[in-house]
Design a protein around this motif. Structure first.
Motif, PDB file in Angstrom:
ATOM      1  N   PHE A   1       4.202   6.051  10.512  1.00  0.00           N
ATOM      2  CA  PHE A   1       4.470   7.491  10.397  1.00  0.00           C
ATOM      3  C   PHE A   1       5.851   7.702   9.752  1.00  0.00           C
ATOM      4  O   PHE A   1       5.996   8.470   8.789  1.00  0.00           O
ATOM      5  N   GLU A   2       6.844   6.981  10.268  1.00  0.00           N
ATOM      6  CA  GLU A   2       8.203   7.179   9.747  1.00  0.00           C
ATOM      7  C   GLU A   2       8.334   6.766   8.278  1.00  0.00           C
ATOM      8  O   GLU A   2       9.014   7.432   7.496  1.00  0.00           O
ATOM      9  N   LYS A   3       7.649   5.684   7.904  1.00  0.00           N
ATOM     10  CA  LYS A   3       7.718   5.255   6.500  1.00  0.00           C
ATOM     11  C   LYS A   3       7.170   6.337   5.580  1.00  0.00           C
ATOM     12  O   LYS A   3       7.695   6.577   4.489  1.00  0.00           O
ATOM     13  N   GLN A   4       6.114   7.001   6.027  1.00  0.00           N
ATOM     14  CA  GLN A   4       5.507   8.037   5.187  1.00  0.00           C
ATOM     15  C   GLN A   4       6.331   9.333   5.215  1.00  0.00           C
ATOM     16  O   GLN A   4       6.428  10.038   4.208  1.00  0.00           O
TER      17      GLN A   4
ATOM     18  N   ASP B   1       0.842  -1.214   0.000  1.00  0.00           N
ATOM     19  CA  ASP B   1       0.000   0.000   0.000  1.00  0.00           C
ATOM     20  C   ASP B   1       0.873   1.259   0.000  1.00  0.00           C
ATOM     21  O   ASP B   1       0.567   2.250  -0.656  1.00  0.00           O
ATOM     22  N   LEU B   2       1.961   1.194   0.740  1.00  0.00           N
ATOM     23  CA  LEU B   2       2.836   2.365   0.816  1.00  0.00           C
ATOM     24  C   LEU B   2       3.579   2.593  -0.511  1.00  0.00           C
ATOM     25  O   LEU B   2       3.818   3.732  -0.903  1.00  0.00           O
ATOM     26  N   GLN B   3       3.886   1.497  -1.194  1.00  0.00           N
ATOM     27  CA  GLN B   3       4.481   1.618  -2.527  1.00  0.00           C
ATOM     28  C   GLN B   3       3.516   2.317  -3.477  1.00  0.00           C
ATOM     29  O   GLN B   3       3.890   3.192  -4.249  1.00  0.00           O
ATOM     30  N   GLU B   4       2.255   1.886  -3.385  1.00  0.00           N
ATOM     31  CA  GLU B   4       1.234   2.485  -4.240  1.00  0.00           C
ATOM     32  C   GLU B   4       1.052   3.967  -3.897  1.00  0.00           C
ATOM     33  O   GLU B   4       0.933   4.820  -4.778  1.00  0.00           O
ATOM     34  N   LEU B   5       1.051   4.244  -2.595  1.00  0.00           N
ATOM     35  CA  LEU B   5       0.932   5.640  -2.151  1.00  0.00           C
ATOM     36  C   LEU B   5       2.060   6.484  -2.745  1.00  0.00           C
ATOM     37  O   LEU B   5       1.833   7.586  -3.244  1.00  0.00           O
TER      38      LEU B   5
END
Ligand code: NI
Length: 250
Positions: free
Chosen positions: A110-113, A73-77
């Motif tokens: 939070f940190e990943k984003q 999901d974070l990759q897609e974001l």
């Protein structure tokens, strides 16, 4: 003219989005930034950005989504964040109000984003509730700037965020009778704030019983003008400029 730097325009809350947009424009709001902060919401906000010229987006996963967001999901974001009309990452952050036993997981998301925001050189919109210390400690690790959304903390906390390069997002809370926020706003001054409604939540006085929308932003601007002892025109001008700077809007 005004910019609503943070609202949640969604069919979940409003029956007729066209009507809401029309009312916003009529009330003097020239641009709105919609925040999409869960999987469904992020899909939906792109429809509005495509349809309405004056709609911009921030997207990112709210701390309440912590259990359902995967690395995919974070990759897609990350790739969606590079789309046209996306002006920032958020709202992202920490929320210990209801759930406290997942702090580590929340901080990790939070940190990943924040890392993505830093890499893409995008501003962040921060949600922080009952989590001031961890929010500040986490933000200090990344070279990002942005807005502390729906700020309602102390003057001391406000000054820490300002020193770190953040603007305070000021919304309906500033009009509430029992809030100390107006004193903080008077002290930090117009150069450190942007205006937001966080609609459909936090409707300003005197419309507390109604559903909030960007058309009420001018009442927030007026309250800020009153507490700072300046004209509403100056509030509009300065907060517009701040918002344009933070989100790199024309
Ligand atoms: Ni919000």
């Amino acid at each position: 003219m005004l910019i609503d730097t943070h609202c949640h325009l969604s069919s979940e809350y409003y029956d007729d989005i066209d009507e809401v947009i029309r009312e916003n424009r009529e009330s003097g709001v020239s641009k709105i930034i919609i925040s999409g902060c869960d999987k469904k919401g992020i899909k939906e906000v792109f429809e509005y950005a495509k349809k309405y010229e004056d709609v911009f987006l921030t997207i990112g996963y709210h701390p309440e989504e912590v259990d359902v967001i995967s690395d995919d999901d974070l990759q897609e974001l990350r790739s969606l964040l590079q789309s046209e009309k996306v002006v920032g990452v958020g709202e992202i952050g920490l929320d210990y109000h209801y759930v406290k036993d997942n702090r580590d997981k929340q901080i990790a998301l939070f940190e990943k984003q924040l890392k993505i925001a830093e890499e893409l050189k995008l501003p962040v919109v921060i949600h922080s509730r009952d989590a001031v210390k961890d929010t500040i400690d986490t933000l200090k690790k990344y070279k990002v700037k942005g807005v502390i959304h729906c700020f309602s903390g102390s003057l001391e906390t406000a000054l820490i965020y300002i020193k770190m390069g953040y603007k305070l997002g000021i919304g309906g809370v500033v009009t509430f009778k029992n809030s100390k926020l107006s004193e903080v706003v008077a002290k930090v001054g117009l150069s450190n704030i942007v205006l937001e409604t966080d609609s459909p939540y936090l409707t300003p006085v005197p419309f507390r019983s109604k559903k909030n929308s960007s058309k009420y932003l001018k009442y927030i601007a007026q309250k800020v003008a009153d507490v700072c002892g300046v004209s509403i025109n100056l509030v509009e001008e300065e907060t517009m400029r701040n918002a344009q700077d933070v989100f790199d809007l024309q």
